[in-house]
Design a protein around this motif. Structure first.
Motif, PDB file in Angstrom:
ATOM      1  N   HIS A 172       0.805  -1.217   0.000  1.00  0.00           N
ATOM      2  CA  HIS A 172       0.000   0.000   0.000  1.00  0.00           C
ATOM      3  C   HIS A 172       0.847   1.280   0.000  1.00  0.00           C
ATOM      4  N   CYS A 173       2.188   1.177   0.094  1.00  0.00           N
ATOM      5  CA  CYS A 173       3.050   2.369   0.062  1.00  0.00           C
ATOM      6  C   CYS A 173       3.217   2.838  -1.384  1.00  0.00           C
ATOM      7  N   PRO A 174       3.052   4.137  -1.667  1.00  0.00           N
ATOM      8  CA  PRO A 174       3.235   4.625  -3.028  1.00  0.00           C
ATOM      9  C   PRO A 174       4.711   4.614  -3.412  1.00  0.00           C
ATOM     10  N   ALA A 175       5.022   4.114  -4.584  1.00  0.00           N
ATOM     11  CA  ALA A 175       6.410   4.086  -5.089  1.00  0.00           C
ATOM     12  C   ALA A 175       6.405   4.622  -6.506  1.00  0.00           C
ATOM     13  N   GLN A 176       6.742   5.934  -6.665  1.00  0.00           N
ATOM     14  CA  GLN A 176       6.746   6.579  -7.976  1.00  0.00           C
ATOM     15  C   GLN A 176       8.103   6.344  -8.659  1.00  0.00           C
ATOM     16  N   ASP A 177       8.059   5.817  -9.878  1.00  0.00           N
ATOM     17  CA  ASP A 177       9.272   5.644 -10.665  1.00  0.00           C
ATOM     18  C   ASP A 177       9.536   6.855 -11.556  1.00  0.00           C
ATOM     19  N   PHE A 178       8.459   7.597 -11.910  1.00  0.00           N
ATOM     20  CA  PHE A 178       8.597   8.735 -12.835  1.00  0.00           C
ATOM     21  C   PHE A 178       7.819   9.933 -12.291  1.00  0.00           C
ATOM     22  N   PHE A 179       8.341  11.128 -12.632  1.00  0.00           N
ATOM     23  CA  PHE A 179       7.690  12.380 -12.250  1.00  0.00           C
ATOM     24  C   PHE A 179       7.543  13.210 -13.529  1.00  0.00           C
ATOM     25  N   ARG A 180       6.310  13.577 -13.826  1.00  0.00           N
ATOM     26  CA  ARG A 180       6.021  14.266 -15.088  1.00  0.00           C
ATOM     27  C   ARG A 180       5.514  15.672 -14.785  1.00  0.00           C
ATOM     28  N   VAL A 181       6.054  16.646 -15.546  1.00  0.00           N
ATOM     29  CA  VAL A 181       5.652  18.046 -15.397  1.00  0.00           C
ATOM     30  C   VAL A 181       4.924  18.454 -16.673  1.00  0.00           C
ATOM     31  N   ASN A 182       3.665  18.869 -16.541  1.00  0.00           N
ATOM     32  CA  ASN A 182       2.838  19.250 -17.692  1.00  0.00           C
ATOM     33  C   ASN A 182       2.455  20.725 -17.594  1.00  0.00           C
ATOM     34  N   TRP A 183       2.483  21.415 -18.721  1.00  0.00           N
ATOM     35  CA  TRP A 183       1.954  22.787 -18.769  1.00  0.00           C
ATOM     36  C   TRP A 183       1.700  23.171 -20.217  1.00  0.00           C
ATOM     37  N   ASN A 184       0.827  24.124 -20.410  1.00  0.00           N
ATOM     38  CA  ASN A 184       0.526  24.676 -21.729  1.00  0.00           C
ATOM     39  C   ASN A 184       1.293  25.984 -21.900  1.00  0.00           C
ATOM     40  N   ASN A 185       1.709  26.250 -23.122  1.00  0.00           N
ATOM     41  CA  ASN A 185       2.352  27.530 -23.390  1.00  0.00           C
ATOM     42  C   ASN A 185       1.424  28.665 -22.982  1.00  0.00           C
ATOM     43  N   PRO A 186       1.985  29.816 -22.549  1.00  0.00           N
ATOM     44  CA  PRO A 186       1.115  30.921 -22.132  1.00  0.00           C
ATOM     45  C   PRO A 186       0.094  31.332 -23.189  1.00  0.00           C
ATOM     46  N   GLN A 187       0.447  31.177 -24.464  1.00  0.00           N
ATOM     47  CA  GLN A 187      -0.491  31.511 -25.530  1.00  0.00           C
ATOM     48  C   GLN A 187      -1.491  30.384 -25.776  1.00  0.00           C
ATOM     49  N   GLY A 188      -1.280  29.240 -25.138  1.00  0.00           N
ATOM     50  CA  GLY A 188      -2.192  28.113 -25.301  1.00  0.00           C
ATOM     51  C   GLY A 188      -2.083  27.422 -26.634  1.00  0.00           C
TER      52      GLY A 188
END
Length: 563
Positions: free
Chosen positions: A18-34
């Motif tokens: 039941h312990c969380p084990a993250q192998d990857f970390f992802r950063v998502n964002w849209n350009n300011p102009q979208g």
């Protein structure tokens, strides 16, 4: 005991599951102009956090002040999704205590979010150049209304700073007064960061000295004193060969021949130059060039130069020339000059039987001219990149002088007084390709215009400093243009191997054909040694009057002993 061990083992298995084990970390964002979606994937949380900080700074600078990161966990990946929120902008920026003159000069700040901050940077830099290097400005009393902001500018000018006398140290004979005039940092004037940077660039480009350490500013008692540690360049030149040969015109006597070149620069540390070049290749010909230059005449921005030249061409003619020149620096890269040049030519041989005027003639030409130069080379002595261009134009009155050895009637069909003009253009380019490979390209052209031109007043070309592969001063020309092209392989700052090609177009109205197209190719080496600069060039030239053969090839030697 065995039962307790089994219960503990089962508990650990269930807990780990039941312990969380993250192998990857992802950063998502849209350009300011979208317009596009951006993402990055990391194997550690620290790498993702660094990128999130950078993206946050970018969005904050664009006015997304309420943005936040939402965490989304899915299987072995933890995703950080940027929620930008609403974009803020300025409703009004009030002038506050900013002086009216600056407000009018820069205009009111733009109202998009980063606009006022860019405007404030421009204001501070402008004040740095007006005597206030410690000026600071900020936005005060900020109020919000939905996504709109209102603020008031608050300016702290700091004390007015004036230039103090600059300080000179190091192994240089340069005087304080000369360096102040040369750098443009005049005591008593308001401090200017722009002027200081320009003065440093000028000093780096000086042919007389170089910086021996990084310059710095000392501030005290509302004054700024620039400190420069200098080291003189080894640019003075002396070399020559002197010999004695039997005088064929006077038996039992000797004739002095040779070549002497003396160039002394920056005498007394005041930008004062003198030079002498004397050459006598044989008992019939010789030439002499003298020059003296004074920088910042009587403390003014003007330079003064006086030149004298004499050329005796075997038993045919002798030319003399005197010029006076005033120069003025218009920027750290450019200068202009005004000059008056007087030239005279006199025949030596007799022409009692002449029925037409000979190619050589007695003349007097008094001209006035204007010259301009723009120099963007990275080094005044051994440039590797950059360019320079020089242009000159002169116009004046030329008078023909009747020679008593020539019948007077042959002069009747010529104007004894006429207007004569001359123009010259010189441009060169240094190309930096790699640390050991570069190119040098130079173009020179000139025109001498008058209906009555004579051979002894034409321009002289050919040799090591113009079109190689030919004798020195081999060509006569009233119009010319030539191109020098070199490939250079460097093995030191001023040492390199070269392969060159020279191409020219020359017009001589006294030859047939009049138009000649000389060209030459060759190899050479330039050596910068502790004792001076040595040049060795082998060139094979071809023209309408010289075939391209090994027997007609030329070897050019050059040596400058520097001290």
């Amino acid at each position: 005991m065995r039962v307790c061990f089994l219960i503990l083992f089962a508990f650990l298995i269930v807990g780990v599951g039941h312990c969380p084990a993250q192998d990857f970390f992802r950063v998502n964002w849209n350009n300011p102009q979208g317009t596009s979606h951006q993402f990055r994937t990391f194997s550690s949380r620290g790498g993702a956090a660094e990128l999130m900080d950078s993206v946050s700074v970018e969005f904050r600078s664009l006015g997304y002040l309420m943005h936040y990161w939402e965490e989304i966990e899915k299987k072995d990946t933890l995703t950080f999704q940027l929620q930008p929120g609403n974009q803020h902008s300025w409703k009004a920026i009030k002038q506050g205590n900013v002086p009216e003159e600056w407000w009018k000069k820069l205009g009111s700040p733009p109202l998009y979010y980063s606009g006022p901050y860019t405007w404030m940077e421009t204001l501070v830099k402008s004040m740095e150049n007006e005597g206030f290097p410690f000026a600071a400005v900020r936005i005060d009393s900020i109020e919000t209304e939905d996504t709109y902001l209102t603020g008031v500018l608050e300016l702290d000018k700091g004390p007015l700073i004036l230039w103090d006398s600059l300080k000179v140290s190091g192994e240089s004979r340069t005087t304080q007064k000369y360096l102040q005039l040369y750098s443009g940092l005049v005591p008593g004037k308001p401090f200017s960061q722009k002027e200081f940077e320009s003065g440093v660039r000028r000093i780096r480009r000086s042919p007389y000295f170089q910086l021996d350490s990084i310059p710095y500013l000392g501030f005290q008692l509302k004054s700024a004193a620039p400190h420069f540690r200098l080291k003189d360049r080894r640019i003075n030149v002396f070399d020559g060969v002197v010999g004695l040969i039997p005088n064929q015109n006077q038996p039992n006597s000797m004739l002095l021949t040779g070549d002497i070149n003396l160039q002394l620069y920056h005498l007394g540390g005041k930008g004062r130059d003198i030079s002498l070049h004397w050459q006598r290749p044989n008992f019939q010909s010789q030439n002499l060039d003298l020059s003296a230059k004074e920088s910042y005449l009587f403390g003014s921005p003007l330079s003064f130069e006086l030149d004298f030249s004499l050329l005796k061409q075997d038993t045919t003619f002798v030319n003399r020339g005197v010029s006076i020149e005033f120069g003025y620096s218009i920027s750290e890269f450019g200068n202009i000059r005004f000059f008056n040049r007087r030239q005279a030519g006199d025949l030596i041989g007799g022409f009692e039987s002449a029925e037409v005027l000979p190619s050589y003639l007695d003349f007097r030409w008094n001209s006035y001219g204007l010259g301009a130069a723009w120099n963007m080379l990275d080094d005044p002595i051994f440039p590797r990149k950059g360019s320079t261009i020089e242009a000159e134009f002169s116009i004046g009155n030329k008078n023909l002088v009747e020679n008593t050895a020539i019948p007077g009637e042959v002069y009747q069909k010529f104007d004894k007084s006429s207007t004569q003009l001359q123009a010259k253009l010189h441009a060169e380019k240094h190309v930096y390709l790699t640390p050991v490979w570069g190119m040098w390209i130079r173009m020179k052209s000139g025109v001498l215009k008058n209906d009555n031109l004579f051979l002894n007043e034409l321009s002289r070309l050919g040799g090591l400093r113009s079109i190689r592969g030919f004798n020195e001063l081999y060509f006569f020309a009233d119009r010319y243009a030539f191109l020098n092209f070199e490939q250079r392989l460097f093995f030191g700052k001023g040492s390199y191997l070269m392969a060159f090609g020279d191409f020219g177009v020359i017009n001589n109205p006294f030859t047939s054909p009049q138009i000649d197209r000389p060209r030459s190719f060759g190899l050479g080496i330039n050596l910068d040694t502790d004792g001076g600069l040595f040049s060795f060039v082998f060139g094979m030239g071809k023209s309408a009057f010289q075939p391209a053969t090994i027997s007609q090839s030329r070897i050019h030697f050059g040596y400058l002993a520097r001290f």
